[in-house]
Design a protein around this motif. Structure first.
Motif, PDB file in Angstrom:
ATOM      1  N   PRO A 115     -81.544 -29.850  64.759  1.00  0.00           N
ATOM      2  CA  PRO A 115     -81.088 -30.184  63.413  1.00  0.00           C
ATOM      3  C   PRO A 115     -79.748 -30.922  63.433  1.00  0.00           C
ATOM      4  N   VAL A 116     -79.336 -31.386  62.276  1.00  0.00           N
ATOM      5  CA  VAL A 116     -77.986 -31.931  62.120  1.00  0.00           C
ATOM      6  C   VAL A 116     -76.988 -30.822  62.438  1.00  0.00           C
ATOM      7  N   ARG A 117     -75.962 -31.141  63.217  1.00  0.00           N
ATOM      8  CA  ARG A 117     -74.950 -30.157  63.586  1.00  0.00           C
ATOM      9  C   ARG A 117     -73.738 -30.323  62.670  1.00  0.00           C
ATOM     10  N   VAL A 118     -73.342 -29.220  62.048  1.00  0.00           N
ATOM     11  CA  VAL A 118     -72.264 -29.268  61.050  1.00  0.00           C
ATOM     12  C   VAL A 118     -71.161 -28.299  61.454  1.00  0.00           C
ATOM     13  N   VAL A 119     -69.931 -28.792  61.462  1.00  0.00           N
ATOM     14  CA  VAL A 119     -68.768 -27.951  61.720  1.00  0.00           C
ATOM     15  C   VAL A 119     -67.908 -27.943  60.467  1.00  0.00           C
ATOM     16  N   VAL A 120     -67.591 -26.751  59.975  1.00  0.00           N
ATOM     17  CA  VAL A 120     -66.662 -26.614  58.854  1.00  0.00           C
ATOM     18  C   VAL A 120     -65.264 -26.552  59.455  1.00  0.00           C
ATOM     19  N   ASP A 121     -64.509 -27.630  59.295  1.00  0.00           N
ATOM     20  CA  ASP A 121     -63.232 -27.816  59.994  1.00  0.00           C
ATOM     21  C   ASP A 121     -62.238 -28.437  59.021  1.00  0.00           C
ATOM     22  N   SER A 122     -61.521 -27.605  58.306  1.00  0.00           N
ATOM     23  CA  SER A 122     -60.702 -28.088  57.190  1.00  0.00           C
ATOM     24  C   SER A 122     -59.588 -29.033  57.633  1.00  0.00           C
ATOM     25  N   ARG A 123     -59.101 -28.915  58.883  1.00  0.00           N
ATOM     26  CA  ARG A 123     -57.958 -29.727  59.332  1.00  0.00           C
ATOM     27  C   ARG A 123     -58.282 -30.608  60.536  1.00  0.00           C
ATOM     28  N   LEU A 124     -59.546 -30.857  60.791  1.00  0.00           N
ATOM     29  CA  LEU A 124     -59.983 -31.709  61.899  1.00  0.00           C
ATOM     30  C   LEU A 124     -59.376 -31.266  63.229  1.00  0.00           C
ATOM     31  N   ARG A 125     -59.577 -29.984  63.541  1.00  0.00           N
ATOM     32  CA  ARG A 125     -59.060 -29.433  64.788  1.00  0.00           C
ATOM     33  C   ARG A 125     -60.036 -29.580  65.942  1.00  0.00           C
TER      34      ARG A 125
END
Length: 383
Positions: free
Chosen positions: A229-239
């Motif tokens: 599937p599409v891989r999604v990262v919840v990363d509020s500050r682009l770490r």
């Protein structure tokens, strides 16, 4: 004044039920591959014999009805079509399936449930009936709604269906106090987890899990290599490091980062995009955090209908806090880690039992030495 006309509900035979069950089974095969469309199965039957079967193709085309009609050819005239979702009635990338059924000369269409899309929503049924075709609606409706629950939620709630996957010890821990987590569950449970990935449009993790595990988040089962599937990262500050496996593999497997609008520094954002990563930006909530519901809305806007949330504890808590978890896939290993281990769900502010998130257990299965417990939101509201 004349009394109101009472229309008797359709009466379905055992054969009707068997053919619709087959249409639903065909539709189920497409889960994870057909977004942004629903997954639809169609069975054409004439004189007691199955003429053809069709299901929604990868990427949403061809539609199930169109495929079944193509395979049946001229023999479709006078047949009954069993369709797991109301035939579409609008021109998109393909012509309306209602038109195709009319042109093919079918005599009867049995529909499991009405399509919630405003472009259809009863219009397909009305068009078929206006052409003189008998249309019976509601056969195995609950099963059909559950199958396409993600599509329904995207249309009605502007978010995808969310399945929360947990792999824990008996006492609900996902790691020891040192962070060791490989492997709490066994080979069978991990294989089943990969199969779950293949049935969802996207797999989502929080930045904490991405940093700690440097995962691939792909489906690595024989024969399902192309079902990642599409891989999604919840990363509020682009770490997320540009050297991570997720970023390095973004040109082979679609990789998205959901981040805050004010956390998306231009130079770093450009570096991610140059690596093939798609960035979805959302506004912060009142305390500067990235709300789970906003993250899901951004995925829904891209056409995602089904999300598998795999980790970690903070992401699980955020989804539960925003009341966005529809299903739980809980793998439990026969071991105890203790209270100093990392819990599967972080704190999210429940003071009263009345406010706890409640689920209905629908299945318990052995997964090798582990146990899989499956839960659904109780009740499935609005569907």
């Amino acid at each position: 004044m004349a009394p109101p006309v009472v229309v008797a509900p359709p009466v379905f035979s055992d054969a009707d039920r068997a053919h619709m069950a087959a249409a639903l089974a065909l539709a189920e095969r497409g889960l994870g591959r057909v977004w942004p469309n629903p997954s639809v199965g169609c069975v054409l039957v004439k004189d007691g014999y199955v003429l053809s079967r069709g299901a929604t193709g990868p990427g949403g085309r061809p539609h199930g009805e169109a495929e079944a009609l193509r395979l049946a050819g001229a023999a479709a005239r006078g047949a009954t079509a069993y369709v797991s979702l109301e035939p579409c009635n609008h021109h998109g990338k393909t012509p309306p399936c209602s038109e195709a059924l009319i042109a093919a000369g079918v005599a009867r269409v049995v529909v499991a449930c009405v399509d919630p899309d405003p472009r259809v929503s009863g219009g397909g049924i009305a068009r078929l009936r206006s052409a003189g075709i008998q249309v019976d609606v509601g056969l195995l409706q609950a099963e059909a709604v559950a199958l396409n629950e993600g599509f329904f939620r995207r249309i009605q709630e502007s978010r995808p269906l969310v399945s929360l996957k947990l792999a824990t010890s008996l006492d609900g821990r996902i790691a020891t106090h040192t962070g060791q987590s490989r492997w709490i569950t066994g080979d069978v449970a991990r294989a089943w987890g990969h199969a779950l990935r293949a049935r969802h449009d996207a797999i989502m993790v929080g930045i904490g899990t991405a940093l700690a595990d440097d995962p691939d988040l792909t489906c690595r089962l024989p024969g399902l290599d192309g079902r990642s599937p599409v891989r999604v990262v919840v990363d509020s500050r682009l770490r997320l490091p540009l050297t991570s496996r997720l970023v390095r593999g973004a040109t082979q497997t679609p990789t998205w980062i959901v981040t805050l609008e004010d956390g998306c520094e231009a130079v770093r954002a450009r570096a991610f995009r140059d690596c093939g990563v798609q960035l979805l930006t959302v506004p912060a909530d009142g305390v500067g955090q990235l709300p789970a519901r906003a993250a899901l809305a951004s995925l829904a806007a891209q056409g995602i209908t089904r999300v598998l949330a795999e980790g970690g504890a903070r992401l699980a808590a955020s989804l539960l806090q925003d009341d966005c978890v529809d299903r739980v896939e809980w793998f439990r290993a026969p071991l105890v880690i203790g209270g100093d281990g990392l819990g599967g769900v972080a704190a999210f502010g429940i003071d009263q039992l009345a406010d706890a998130r409640r689920f209905q257990r629908v299945e318990v299965r052995m997964a090798g030495v582990d146990v899989l417990e499956r839960y659904r939101r109780s009740p499935v509201r609005g569907l």
